[in-house]
Design a protein around this motif. Structure first.
Motif: not given
Length: 148
Positions: A76-89, A125-138
């Motif tokens: 998120y724009s505050d730096g909080e990481v919500f997901d990350q892949s391995s370096t292998n992708g 989108g604008y609704e919460d999705y899993s742990s991502i709050p609705g309306g979030s910039v990613l």
């Protein structure tokens, strides 16, 4: 007269609800503030996606139906990481992901690296999705490893 008062009360209550937040305007403001604060040279596409090409890459360029392997970190724009892949992708078809990725990954060639700043309408989108709050910039740091 009572009908009009009831309608006024109804609209007054619901005009303050989360559903009436103008996420497009809020997302645009948040993205522009992030770009300025981080001194980024970002490009805005017609869809409203912002992207930064840090390294163009030299291999193949995917299209919106390509299978790709991408290494990424999402936050998120505050730096909080919500997901990350391995370096292998992570491998996937570009039609199986959010619209911001389907469009954004196509701006890079294999080996390319950069940042995608995705407004919520091109994300989850604008609704919460899993742990991502609705309306979030990613925001995603991405590296296009390969077009498969």
């Amino acid at each position: 007269m009572k009908k009009y008062i009831a309608l006024f009360v109804f609209f007054s209550i619901f005009s303050c609800s989360k559903d009436n937040v103008d996420y497009d305007k809020e997302n645009e403001k948040d993205i522009l503030e992030y770009i300025e604060a981080n001194d980024l040279d970002a490009t805005k596409s017609e869809s409203g996606l912002y992207y930064v090409i840090q390294k163009q890459g030299e291999g193949l360029r995917p299209n919106s139906n390509s299978n790709v392997t991408v290494s990424y970190k999402g936050y998120y724009s505050d730096g909080e990481v919500f997901d990350q892949s391995s370096t292998n992708g992570f491998s996937f078809n570009l039609r199986q992901v959010i619209a911001g990725w389907t469009e954004g990954i196509t701006y890079f060639k294999e080996g390319g690296e950069g940042i995608l700043l995705i407004p919520s309408r091109l994300g989850y989108g604008y609704e919460d999705y899993s742990s991502i709050p609705g309306g979030s910039v990613l925001i995603f740091d991405i590296k296009l490893i390969s077009v498969d």
